[in-house]
Design an enzyme around this catalytic site. Sequence first.
Site, PDB file in Angstrom:
ATOM      1  N   ASP A  16      10.755  89.963  40.216  1.00 13.77           N
ATOM      2  CA  ASP A  16       9.576  89.857  39.365  1.00 13.77           C
ATOM      3  C   ASP A  16       8.629  88.874  40.055  1.00 13.77           C
ATOM      4  OD1 ASP A  16       7.974  89.970  36.915  1.00 13.77           O
ATOM      5  OD2 ASP A  16       8.744  87.952  36.545  1.00 13.77           O
ATOM      6  N   ASP A  18       5.395  86.887  38.260  1.00 14.51           N
ATOM      7  CA  ASP A  18       5.016  85.772  37.391  1.00 14.51           C
ATOM      8  C   ASP A  18       6.246  85.080  36.821  1.00 14.51           C
ATOM      9  OD1 ASP A  18       2.137  85.252  36.890  1.00 14.51           O
ATOM     10  OD2 ASP A  18       2.088  87.403  36.499  1.00 14.51           O
ATOM     11  N   ASP A 174      12.571  86.299  35.024  1.00  9.76           N
ATOM     12  CA  ASP A 174      12.463  85.118  34.171  1.00  9.76           C
ATOM     13  C   ASP A 174      12.243  85.464  32.702  1.00  9.76           C
ATOM     14  OD1 ASP A 174       9.122  84.167  33.684  1.00  9.76           O
ATOM     15  OD2 ASP A 174       9.718  86.004  34.685  1.00  9.76           O
TER      16      ASP A 174
END
Length: 228
Positions: A16, A18, A174
């Site tokens: 991922d 961000d 996250d």
Amino acid sequence: MIEASYDAMGKALLFDIDGTLADTDPLHLKAFNQVLGPHGHVFDHARFSRELQGFANVAIGERFLPDEAPERRALILDEKEEVFRTLVAGQIAPLPGLMALLDRADTAGIPMVAVTNAPRLNAELLLSGLGITHRFKAFVIGAELPHGKPHPLPYQEGLRFVGARPETSIAFEDSRTGVQSATAAGIPTIGIRTSLSHADLVGAGAVTSASAFDDPTLLARLANAMAW
């Protein structure tokens, strides 16, 4: 997305962007409050992590701007992304250990894929700001697919583009939606604790979590899984 040469061992690392490559969530929170505040929505960190983090803008617009026409929702959320890009410019720093990990993967010939629900302009800004765009053999934008995260399709596409198998690959995420997407695609997933706790990430399906990419436990797991 650019199709790359296949890894003979079927391995890949999928990231991922961000909150995983760089800790950008505080700036997203600020941008959401600036743009959605006038519409009656105020977010603290806990609410952000539950209701915004990792979700595509279409889903956010449907939930928080239900009385607006779809075109108007898109304009409002485009404004949020413009605010975010202004805030993040010049403030993009990699999580500790990221660059060393990317170097290790390149040396070992393990292809890397970026998989995100972020708009393309945001993703390109973050990768270029980190100076790592060239590291990724494929680049998957959830909003450009029939289904974004938490659906498995973005990660399935990432695997397909580098010819990797899910069970021999590793994903890094996250957010709850990101972990759910990667694990639904069959990829062992390591949660990165920039916003969520170990319990939150494992509860979403992560096999474990790490504070950053220099975490000794993460490095040991990668050395074993990638045989480097």
